[in-house]
Write a protein that holds these residues in place. Sequence first.
Motif, PDB file in Angstrom:
ATOM      1  N   VAL A 159       0.928  -1.120   0.238  1.00 50.85           N
ATOM      2  CA  VAL A 159      -0.175   0.108  -0.056  1.00 50.85           C
ATOM      3  C   VAL A 159       0.811   0.952   0.088  1.00 50.85           C
ATOM      4  N   ARG A 160       1.901   0.943   0.934  1.00 50.28           N
ATOM      5  CA  ARG A 160       3.063   2.196   0.857  1.00 50.28           C
ATOM      6  C   ARG A 160       3.958   2.310  -0.314  1.00 50.28           C
ATOM      7  N   ILE A 161       3.952   1.601  -1.159  1.00 48.04           N
ATOM      8  CA  ILE A 161       4.734   1.805  -2.349  1.00 48.04           C
ATOM      9  C   ILE A 161       3.820   2.683  -3.842  1.00 48.04           C
ATOM     10  N   GLY A 162       2.323   1.678  -3.697  1.00 51.84           N
ATOM     11  CA  GLY A 162       1.556   1.720  -4.019  1.00 51.84           C
ATOM     12  C   GLY A 162       0.864   4.081  -4.147  1.00 51.84           C
ATOM     13  N   LEU A 163       1.001   4.166  -3.073  1.00 54.73           N
ATOM     14  CA  LEU A 163       1.125   5.452  -2.883  1.00 54.73           C
ATOM     15  C   LEU A 163       1.777   6.457  -3.612  1.00 54.73           C
ATOM     16  N   GLY A 164       3.149   5.749  -3.790  1.00 57.98           N
ATOM     17  CA  GLY A 164       3.297   6.716  -3.972  1.00 57.98           C
ATOM     18  C   GLY A 164       3.937   6.318  -5.988  1.00 57.98           C
ATOM     19  N   ASP A 165       3.149   5.557  -6.631  1.00 59.56           N
ATOM     20  CA  ASP A 165       3.540   5.324  -7.448  1.00 59.56           C
ATOM     21  C   ASP A 165       3.367   6.131  -8.872  1.00 59.56           C
TER      22      ASP A 165
END
Length: 269
Positions: free
Chosen positions: A152-158
């Motif tokens: 989720v955290r990685i996706g928020l910064g994708d």
Amino acid sequence: RSLARAALTRIGGEGATAALVLALGQGSAARQIEALRALADRGDAGAFSTLLPFAETESPPLRNAALRALAALAGADDLASLIAIVQRAGRSGRADEVAQVIGFALARHLDGRQPVFPEALATALRSGAPSVRIALLPRVAGTSHAVVRDAVRIGLGDPKPEVRSAAREALFRTMDARLLDDALALACTDPSDRGREAAARTAIRLIRSPEAPRPPERVAALRALADAALSPGHRRAVLEGLTALPPAPAVRIALEWVADADVLPAVLS
């Protein structure tokens, strides 16, 4: 027909399973659907691979019956096959349907005695194609696990807005209190009123959860939300969360807004 399915469900042994598998390749779609339902009711995990092709059929009723059966039978070792279907489906409703099955199977697996996160799913969440991550992220959001949290955290910064949107949806669904800071950050920085309000409501839900931080940290979180609350909807969300705080800080925050006609009803309640 339902009585026949119930009878087949109760019959033990491999013979009944073989008969149901045979029925999948014969007869009408209605007969195939009944066979799928019976296999799901029997809980025979050995039939999983036989059911997989039906998850990609063009017939919605048949596909839905297959997906329900797969959700009942899938184990951790079966997730790779389901992820492959998501990959083939691309950006489509079918990908979302299969991703939902993966979410159900994951929740059941992690509730078991050996809650090791399935490696195939971990790889898909970390480095899968954007379409795969878009389908999976919201569907596994109900699981409080470090792999999902990191995804989720990685996706928020994708860099891709579609992936960021899927990660936001996952964040808004989560019950993982360790994502509280991420919800707070989004509630304070999202460019849209709707996004800030949704993130604020997520943060408040996490503050109220059984794994919520200690009272001083809850006060700090609500104070951060209060300072960032610009729209009436955002303020109402914060005020509704004040019940999670000790009385004194809750009253102080509420009194700051008591003159605002848009939020006064929430304060009074």
